[in-house]
Design a protein around this motif. Structure first.
Motif, short mmCIF file in Angstrom:
data_model
loop_
_atom_site.label_atom_id
_atom_site.label_comp_id
_atom_site.label_asym_id
_atom_site.label_seq_id
_atom_site.Cartn_x
_atom_site.Cartn_y
_atom_site.Cartn_z
N LEU A 106 0.31 -1.32 -0.10
CA LEU A 106 -0.01 -0.10 -0.16
C LEU A 106 0.92 1.76 -0.07
O LEU A 106 0.47 2.54 -0.90
CB LEU A 106 -0.98 0.41 0.90
N MET A 107 2.10 1.08 0.46
CA MET A 107 2.45 2.32 0.88
C MET A 107 3.34 2.57 -0.52
O MET A 107 3.59 3.89 -0.90
CB MET A 107 3.36 2.04 1.82
N GLY A 108 3.86 1.66 -0.92
CA GLY A 108 4.86 1.14 -1.92
C GLY A 108 3.31 2.09 -3.54
O GLY A 108 3.92 3.06 -4.22
N ILE A 109 2.47 1.84 -3.00
CA ILE A 109 1.18 2.70 -4.39
C ILE A 109 0.88 3.82 -4.32
O ILE A 109 1.26 4.39 -5.97
CB ILE A 109 0.05 1.31 -4.39
N LEU A 110 0.87 4.22 -2.97
CA LEU A 110 0.90 5.20 -2.52
C LEU A 110 1.95 6.31 -3.58
O LEU A 110 2.08 7.46 -3.45
CB LEU A 110 0.61 5.77 -1.12
N VAL A 111 3.33 6.13 -2.36
CA VAL A 111 4.54 6.71 -3.64
C VAL A 111 4.28 6.85 -5.00
O VAL A 111 4.63 7.47 -5.68
CB VAL A 111 5.53 6.04 -3.22
N ALA A 148 2.15 11.22 -15.45
CA ALA A 148 1.15 11.08 -16.69
C ALA A 148 1.05 10.11 -16.32
O ALA A 148 0.69 9.74 -18.35
CB ALA A 148 1.16 12.54 -18.05
N GLN A 149 0.70 9.12 -16.13
CA GLN A 149 0.57 7.57 -16.19
C GLN A 149 -0.88 7.45 -15.75
O GLN A 149 -2.07 8.30 -15.02
CB GLN A 149 1.03 6.62 -15.16
N VAL A 155 2.03 -3.51 -10.46
CA VAL A 155 1.32 -2.64 -10.87
C VAL A 155 1.84 -1.38 -11.35
O VAL A 155 1.93 -0.48 -12.73
CB VAL A 155 1.21 -2.05 -9.56
N ILE A 156 3.60 -1.17 -11.64
CA ILE A 156 3.96 0.07 -12.49
C ILE A 156 4.08 -0.54 -13.25
O ILE A 156 3.98 0.54 -14.32
CB ILE A 156 5.36 0.34 -11.52
N ALA A 157 4.54 -2.17 -14.20
CA ALA A 157 4.91 -2.05 -14.95
C ALA A 157 3.34 -2.03 -15.57
O ALA A 157 3.66 -1.43 -17.13
CB ALA A 157 5.29 -3.48 -14.93
N MET A 166 10.73 0.74 -15.83
CA MET A 166 11.12 0.56 -14.48
C MET A 166 10.58 -0.53 -13.30
O MET A 166 11.00 -1.02 -12.66
CB MET A 166 10.76 2.32 -13.46
N GLY A 167 9.30 -0.15 -13.65
CA GLY A 167 8.70 -2.16 -13.45
C GLY A 167 8.58 -3.35 -13.67
O GLY A 167 8.28 -4.03 -12.90
N VAL A 168 9.26 -3.57 -15.12
CA VAL A 168 9.99 -4.96 -14.71
C VAL A 168 11.67 -5.09 -14.70
O VAL A 168 12.34 -5.84 -14.95
CB VAL A 168 9.99 -5.42 -16.27
N GLY A 169 12.26 -3.72 -14.01
CA GLY A 169 13.35 -4.42 -13.38
C GLY A 169 14.34 -3.60 -14.53
O GLY A 169 15.86 -3.46 -13.92
#
Lengths: 691, 521
Positions: A228-233, A242-243, A293-295, A334-337
């Protein structure tokens, strides 16, 4: 060389000094300072030039193998709570410094030509310089608090600049939209930062990462909470870069002057989100759910942006959606590293997208000579066409940018995009598929843009088309206007009553201050990709995650054997789909073998879907704007009934107490003395009893 | 006893800062006598530079190991240095803002300055006084000078009334205080030094409950202190006195005199009364609650700016007491930090009020309407100071309050901190009301005073120092929060360098942990 690191903090200070001088000058001597145009421009540009030289030296020493440098001072300390401020120079920040200063310098030179006739010329330079300073401060920030401060500062500069022409309603609205959307993201970011501080007691990236992994291992905090904290960041980068779903502000932000669109909304500030994800890498790598989620957000945004860009007729809006799409690529990387690949694309994109935007500005500048200073007409590609004849430099550089973004080798975009696609394939083939399709769409809409703008015949003098566009702008995007749907402004659309009459019949090439930056930017757009070719990847060697990564798959990064076969398949497929896209665009918009209108009529639902930006603005309007209006109305009701009641009641009580207290405050000294003695007696009794 | 050992025993260099102030005082008086009225052109600057040199001298004494002077009568430890610095600084600013005010009222400037310097001397001695007689004499020096200052506008009946009231109430509180310390003298078996009294009281009490005599002495002493810091219910003189006295005097009373009161409170309670720790905490909790509520609530209904600031200063004193009640190292540090910030923001606010009353001749809040149109600098300065007093970030007052409340929360004073939060929200209302009055009003809603506002001229005699103090106070108020580290570390160091606080904190934490153990058993 140590000395230069000691004074590296001067890099953001120089532009700050410039903006302060101009700003104070404008506040104190309004008229005089506003007329001091060339002097202000030269001052600001040379100050930024000093910063650029300093940044290049820093990057050079970093490449030579200088260790990274960290300087902090204690900012506030109270008990065990310590807040430090300072700056850090490592590979990542040195690279970002160079990107920001070079693009900003070229944009500033370009501004001189673009804003030459604008009354707010000096104010514009003051804002630009302030923005550069904040952005440079952001990239050298060593901790989350400082990043957050500069994050808000670049945001503020962005609002100031989007709303630069504040007397235009569209600009004022766009600036408000950018503000509100970013507020949502920044609130999440703030909560995330506070949450991470609460759980780990630090604002430092690597420290947070280490402690978080310890806490997760020992089970002191649950994985769900950490995610949750990661997603908040991540909400912060989501708004700034602009995602989806916080991307809606970026296309509207194109209401700002074009140099701003190039600098802030294409090259630097919107990349700040990707930069923050890179900085937070030590934290995110322990949270696979967050990186997923980021990816996926990135991949979806890439596709979304590209699919909307197909149908845009405003040249800047089209580029804005392409920026959203490209930012999606970076975020996904960034999401896939694929840390190096994402930042590589950030760098190449900064240069070629800045060039494309500046080119579009040059086109608009030329078109304004024909159709007048009306953004509805000057930015619409349907009125352009054949501009290559009139503006050869702009056309050539725009073509280079287009080839770069489409990923045609050996232009810069090919290498970075290919690296991202490779890493995506290695991580999750589904992601690769989305991005591969997007690459094709990208090639299609970029060449659509190029062909309609620069090739064919010039359509700018077609009065009926102008009328049509004007009417369409008033009615919004719905082309099929029912009979009787007369708009109030429509009556004023008198043919002949047009600004254009005093202007030339054809556009002209822009002045040298505008074309020079374009020419200079063409070099990195062609060549910079060569530092990161898969067979000699100097870039990824230089830029790599701060901590040796464990759990994540790193895709194509250091230490792997280069495989020609794999490279040819991956590169070939992406070039192939790009070529398909280009051919389609050629057939539709240059040779007119296929009629795009017919396709649009064939699939009206799909066309409308893309044209109306997936109806996201309408959904937002229904869901949030109307919703919050309703909420506000309910709150008003509550306020006027309940809160006012309480306040009035309190007021009554205060009045009554006031009346009562009057008797204690009657001005008679003997009574005051009595109260003093009484109070002493009372306190003795009370403390005697309690003790 | 030979001379060298006597001088080591007396250690007179500890009071060098006071001697400097005294010299400035003598120079001002003598030069005024010799040169005549024209001397008033430069005597204020002699006084201000004397005060500033004294502050610098205080800085040199920071790490002084031989802090005890006059055979234990005066203690020049870090705590006293900080408070003496606050008092001297507030006096310096007061002089700067009073020059124009006094001249415009047609009274003599040099006498005013010499009385103010005498009050400063009293306050500075009070901050370091470690012995009952010294305490009382310093306290009376401060009080009597304050009465004189209050009645300085002798042609103004309000000023006369204020002075008389202040004198009467002050005399009764002094009487109570004197009674309290005479009880202490008796209870401790003839000791006058605070340390000896503390030991004697501890010995006589042993492990049992303290006798009612000690409690009475405590309450009487606290009554004297509470009068100085104008804590409710010993505050009644404040609004009347503030309204009647010359505004620069109010500025000094609200900052310098109050700081002296807090210095006395800390030293006296910590040194002499560790044995009734529970009781004095209880009394101060009561005073803090009453001050916060009454000060802030009654301020809502005020129409005069000076009365508003009077009630707000009562409320602010209530906040500061939080640190005293917390009783931890951080608690004292947060008090000192708050007093520093309060010095700048409150004096900044008073500077603006003085400027406004010099230009328009009124203190009514309603007369501030529309000031923004005529005098943006004054509006900006007053707004920033009021916002800071209300605790709005990023002004310094916010950080000061944050630290204070945080320390209170850490010390477990949840109820008090919540009450402080609520009352500070109330305080924001009346501070913002003034700002709204100045800024929001349309031109046609301007008050008569603002409509006839004179052209802003800074080159009149006495206006420059006002301008200097306005700008520097506002600058510090706006920046001291963001760049608070020097002040914070000063406040922290002053507490950790003071032996008496250290031993007290250690003792009280031990006693608390013992009671914890008891309760667990």
């Amino acid at each position: 060389m140590e000395a230069i690191y000691q004074y590296a903090w001067l890099v953001p200070v120089f532009p700050l000094v410039g903006s302060l001088i101009l700003g104070l000058g404008l506040i104190s001597f309004d008229k005089t300072a506003a007329n001091f145009r060339k002097g202000s421009a030269i001052l600001v540009i040379s100050l930024l030039g000093v910063s650029m030289v300093l940044s290049i030296i820093l990057l050079w020493t970093q490449i030579q193998g200088h260790s990274s440098f960290l300087q902090v001072i204690e900012w506030a300390k109270a008990g065990d709570f310590r807040l430090t401020m300072g700056y850090t120079i490592d590979h990542l920040s040195a690279l970002m410094l160079v990107i920001v200063t070079t693009v900003a310098l070229l944009v500033m030179i370009y501004t001189d030509g673009y804003m030459a006739h604008d009354p707010g010329y000096v104010r514009f330079y003051a804002y630009l310089s302030l923005f550069s300073s904040s952005m440079l401060g952001l990239v050298i920030s060593p901790n989350l608090v400082q990043i957050y401060i500069f994050w808000e500062l670049v945001g503020m500069c962005s609002y100031l600049l989007v709303g630069f022409w504040y007397d235009r309603k569209a600009a004022a609205d766009a600036c408000q939209k950018a503000f509100v959307t970013n507020r949502v993201g920044d609130f999440g970011l703030l909560l995330g930062i506070l949450g991470l501080y609460w759980s780990t007691g630090s604002f430092d990236f690597t420290v947070i990462g280490d402690r978080l992994s310890n806490l997760l291992e020992s089970g002191a905090i649950g994985t769900g909470l950490a995610v949750l904290m990661g997603i908040l960041v991540f909400l912060g980068p989501m708004a700034k870069s602009a995602q989806f779903p916080l991307h809606v502000w970026l296309p509207d932000a194109m209401e700002g002057p074009t140099p701003i669109s190039a600098l802030i909304h294409a090259a630097t500030m919107v990349a700040a989100g990707v930069f923050l994800i890179a900085r937070m890498f030590p934290v995110f790598e322990h949270l696979p759910a967050v990186t997923n989620v980021i990816a996926w957000t990135g991949a979806f945004t890439a596709f979304l942006g590209a699919s909307i860009a197909i149908t845009q007729n405003d040249i800047k809006k089209g580029l804005a959606y392409s920026t959203i799409s490209q930012l999606g690529y970076m975020t996904m990387a960034m999401g896939v590293g694929a840390y190096g690949a994402g930042l590589f694309h950030l760098m190449t994109h900064a240069y070629f997208k800045a060039m494309l935007f500046l080119g579009s500005g040059s086109v608009i500048h030329g078109m304004e000579g024909v159709v007048g200073h009306d953004p509805v007409l000057a930015q619409d590609m349907r009125l352009m066409g054949g501009l290559r004849k009139y503006m050869p430099i702009t056309a050539t550089t725009f073509l280079i940018g287009t080839l770069a973004i489409c990923g045609i080798p050996p232009f810069a975009g090919f290498w970075s995009k290919d690296e991202i696609l490779g890493s995506a394939f290695a991580a999750q083939p589904a992601l690769w598929l989305v991005c591969w399709l997007t690459a094709g769409i990208t090639a299609f809409y970029m060449f659509r843009m190029y062909f309609t703008t620069f090739e064919g015949d010039f359509r700018g003098n077609d009065q009926s088309l102008r009328q049509f566009l004007k009417r369409e702008a008033i009615h919004g995007f719905s082309i099929s206007v029912g009979p009787g749907a007369m708009h109030a402004d429509e009556l004023s659309l008198n043919p002949g009553d047009d600004h254009a009459h005093g202007h030339h019949g054809h556009p002209h090439e822009s002045p040298i201050t505008m074309t020079l930056p374009l020419l200079i930017l063409a070099f990195p757009s062609v060549l910079i990709g060569l530092v990161g070719t898969p067979f000699a990847n100097y870039f990824t060697e230089f830029i790599h995650p701060p901590v040796a990564t464990g759990s994540l798959h790193l895709g194509v990064t250091h230490g792997e054997e280069f495989n020609w076969n794999e490279f040819l398949i991956m590169g070939g497929s992406s070039v192939g789909i790009a070529l398909i896209g280009i051919s389609l665009a050629f057939l539709m918009y240059l040779s007119h073998r296929i009629d795009p209108g017919a396709i649009a009529n064939r699939f009206p639902a799909l066309y409308g879907f893309s044209r109306n930006k997936w109806y996201l603005d309408d959904i937002n309007d229904r869901l949030f704007i109307q919703g919050s209006r309703r909420l506000a109305r309910a709150a008003l009701e509550t306020d006027s009934k309940v809160v006012d009641g309480v306040v009035n009641f309190t007021g009554l009580i205060t009045l009554v107490t006031g009346e009562a207290l009057k008797y204690f405050e009657n001005g008679r000294a003997q009574f005051y003395a009595l109260i003093v003695f009484g109070a002493v007696l009372g306190l003795v009794v009370l403390s005697g009893v309690s003790g | 006893m030979d001379v060298p050992s006597l001088s080591t025993q007396l250690n007179p260099l500890v009071i060098l800062p006071e001697l400097i102030v005294l010299t400035a005082l003598v120079v001002v008086v003598v030069c005024d006598l010799i040169v005549g009225r024209t001397a008033s052109r430069w005597t204020p600057y002699v006084a201000v530079s004397g005060l500033l040199v004294s502050v610098v001298q205080l800085g040199f004494q920071w790490n002084n190991d031989h802090a005890i002077a006059f055979l234990g009568g005066f203690n020049g430890d870090a705590l006293s240095i900080v408070f003496r610095g606050i008092i001297a600084l507030s006096a310096a600013v007061t002089i700067l803002i009073s020059i124009r005010y006094i001249e415009q009222s047609g009274t003599a400037l040099s006498e005013f300055i010499s009385i103010l310097l005498a009050a400063t001397l009293g306050g500075m001695f009070l901050s370091g006084a470690d012995e009952l007689v010294t305490i009382f004499i310093a306290l009376e020096t401060l009080s009597i000078s304050s009465y004189l200052l209050t009645g300085y506008m002798k042609r103004d009946p309000r000023s006369n009334e204020a002075a008389l009231k202040y004198l009467l109430i002050g005399a009764s509180s002094s009487a109570i205080f004197l009674y309290g310390i005479s009880l202490l003298y008796g209870l401790s078996g003839g000791a006058t030094k605070l340390v000896d009294i503390g030991t004697a009281l501890t010995l006589s009490t042993g492990l049992g409950d303290p006798s009612i005599g000690i409690v009475i002495a405590l309450v009487f002493v606290i009554a004297g202190v509470a009068f100085k810091i104008s804590a409710v219910p010993f505050h009644q003189w404040t609004p009347d006195v503030y309204e009647g006295s010359p505004t620069p005097v109010v500025a000094f009373l609200s900052v310098g005199s109050k700081a002296a009161g807090f210095a006395l409170a800390i030293r006296l309670l910590v040194t002499a009364f560790p044995v009734v720790w529970e009781q004095w905490r209880f009394v101060f909790v009561a005073l803090a609650i009453l001050s916060m509520i009454l000060g802030n609530v009654v301020a809502l209904a005020q129409t005069s700016m000076k009365r508003l600031l009077a009630y707000s200063s009562i409320g602010q004193a209530g906040f500061v007491m939080l640190g005293l009640i917390a009783g931890t190292e951080q608690g004292y540090a947060s008090m000192i930090f708050y007093l520093f910030i309060y010095l700048f923001m409150n004096l900044g606010g008073f500077t603006c009020v003085i400027l406004f009353s010099l230009r328009t001749g009124t203190d009514q809040i309603s007369e501030y309407a529309g000031l923004y149109q005529k005098d943006p600098l004054l509006t900006l300065g007053l707004s920033l100071c009021l916002l800071s007093l209300g605790g709005i970030p990023p002004m310094a007052g916010f950080f000061a309050k944050l630290y204070l409340f945080w320390v209170g929360w850490q010390a477990g004073l949840y109820g008090l901190v919540l009450l402080a939060l609520v009352t500070s929200v109330i305080s924001i209302y009346y501070y913002i009301r003034v700002i709204k009055m100045m800024v929001v009003k349309e031109p046609q809603e301007m008050s008569a005073a603002v409509l006839h506002y004179p052209v802003v001229q800074w080159n009149l005699p006495g206006m420059r120092p006002l301008q200097v103090s306005l700008i520097s106070m506002v600058l510090i108020t706006s920046l001291a929060g963001i760049l608070s580290n020097p002040l914070l570390s000063l406040a922290n160091a002053s507490v950790s360098n003071t032996p008496l606080l250290q031993s007290f904190i250690k003792a009280s934490t031990v006693s608390v942990s013992i009671t914890d153990v008891d309760s667990h058993l």
